[in-house]
Design a protein around this motif. Structure first.
Motif: not given
Ligand SMILES: Cc1ncc(COP(=O)(O)O)c(C=O)c1O
Length: 363
Positions: A216-236
């Protein structure tokens, strides 16, 4: 002059409250970014065994952000932990929230602002409503200080800024960000990804191959995307667009990601150079005719959740977000993947909200 009981629980950082994981990982943030505890975390992760079987999938999971708060759940509780702390820092007397007619964001804002002793004025843009929104609207009318509905999208800014100027003559007003989303509040979902990692380490779920969430406004997806990159998961992350393209697209999502990373860096977090946002894919094909307009597959998702898991989805956000999972379940290469559906709609009983104590500013 606005008079409110700024009573109670307005501690920005109370040492007895467990700090969010993002502050534990980057302690420098807790010194500069206001935050207050409102929700109940971690939210549970569960396996959707009945639905998984029905769809012929091998590993289907849900992250229950519908239970993110005792009074009212959904994705905006993580957001409000930053928004209300900022309002406290600015010594606001009155909050203003605006959104599409009957949205979840202003209801979440009104509920938790009221719990913390603030009145809220709500401004609406004209949009169609589904059942959830109609119920929201009744509660917003009941719980907010004032509600203003613009007749058209063009007159909306004039209405908002005219009233904003008026209210500013009588006290300090905090205009909350659109949909509650800003780089600061996006940290709520960066934190949520760290929470998911802990749950994985506790053996509660496998590392997902795919996470489906609403865009929607995008905070959920952007936050999860950054968080997953920080923890090094290959999740899409598959962010299913549920609002107009002009608001939610690759450009706006990447912009929010970049601004959030900048915020982290500005506050002393050193981040590796990497292709941030490359784990985020936007799915445009399940939006249908418009915001809040039901789609066949979205309604089928609602029905499946009700009949197999006795859980509630809605027509505007979560039904459409689950829809691609139904489609993809027919694809053999998808069947054996670990799939996580991020539930972002409140499921708390709304009767409780009406019993919140009154404050003394309704006029
Ligand atoms: C139930 C629900 N899910 C998802 C979203 C979209 O979240 P975001 O605005 O972070 O993209 C919203 C936005 O209001 C919502 O109410």
């Amino acid at each position: 002059m606005l008079k409110i009981q700024k009573n109670i629980q307005l501690t920005i950082i109370n040492s007895e409250v467990p700090q969010p994981l993002i502050f534990q990982r980057f302690p420098q943030l807790s010194k500069s970014i206001p935050w207050m505890a409102l929700g109940q975390f971690p939210t549970p992760v569960e396996r959707l065994t009945k639905l998984e079987k029905h769809l012929g999938l091998e590993s289907l999971w849900i992250k229950r952000d519908d239970l993110s708060g005792a009074l009212y759940g959904g994705n905006k509780v993580r957001t409000l932990e930053f928004v209300l702390a900022e309002a406290k820092k600015r010594e606001a007397d009155l909050l203003i929230a605006y959104s599409a007619l009957g949205s979840n964001w202003p209801l979440a804002c009104v509920v938790y602002a009221k719990q913390q002793g603030w009145p809220t004025d709500v401004f609406f843009l004209p949009y169609p409503m589904d059942n959830v929104k109609r119920e929201n609207l009744e509660l917003i009318n009941e719980l907010s200080r004032k509600v203003y509905s613009a007749k058209s999208k063009f007159t909306f800014p004039f209405l908002l800024y005219k009233q904003l100027a008026r209210s500013r003559k009588t006290g300090s007003v905090y205009l909350t960000p659109p949909g509650g989303v800003s780089p600061t509040t996006t940290l709520g979902y960066v934190n949520a990804a760290l929470e998911l990692k802990e749950q994985h380490e506790n053996g509660e779920l496998p590392i997902p191959d795919f996470i489906f969430c609403s865009l929607g406004s995008g905070g959920t997806a952007a936050g999860i995307s950054i968080g997953l990159a920080l923890i090094g998961w290959p999740t899409q992350v598959i962010a299913v667009r549920v609002v107009d393209f002009i608001v939610a697209n690759k450009f706006t999502s990447n912009l929010l990601i970049r601004r959030t990373l900048k915020l982290l860096k500005r506050n002393g977090v050193s981040l590796p150079n990497r292709n941030w946002g490359s784990n985020l894919r936007i799915e445009h094909n399940y939006f249908g005719k418009g915001y809040s307009q039901p789609t066949d597959l979205g309604e089928q998702s609602i029905e499946l959740f009700k009949s197999h898991e006795n859980q509630l989805l809605d027509s505007t956000y979560t039904g459409k977000t689950f829809a691609p999972i139904i489609d993809l379940s027919k694809d053999v290469s998808f069947k054996n993947k670990h799939i996580l559906f991020w539930q972002t709609l409140n499921s708390r009983n709304l009767d409780k909200i009406l019993n919140l104590p009154e404050f003394d500013i309704r006029n």
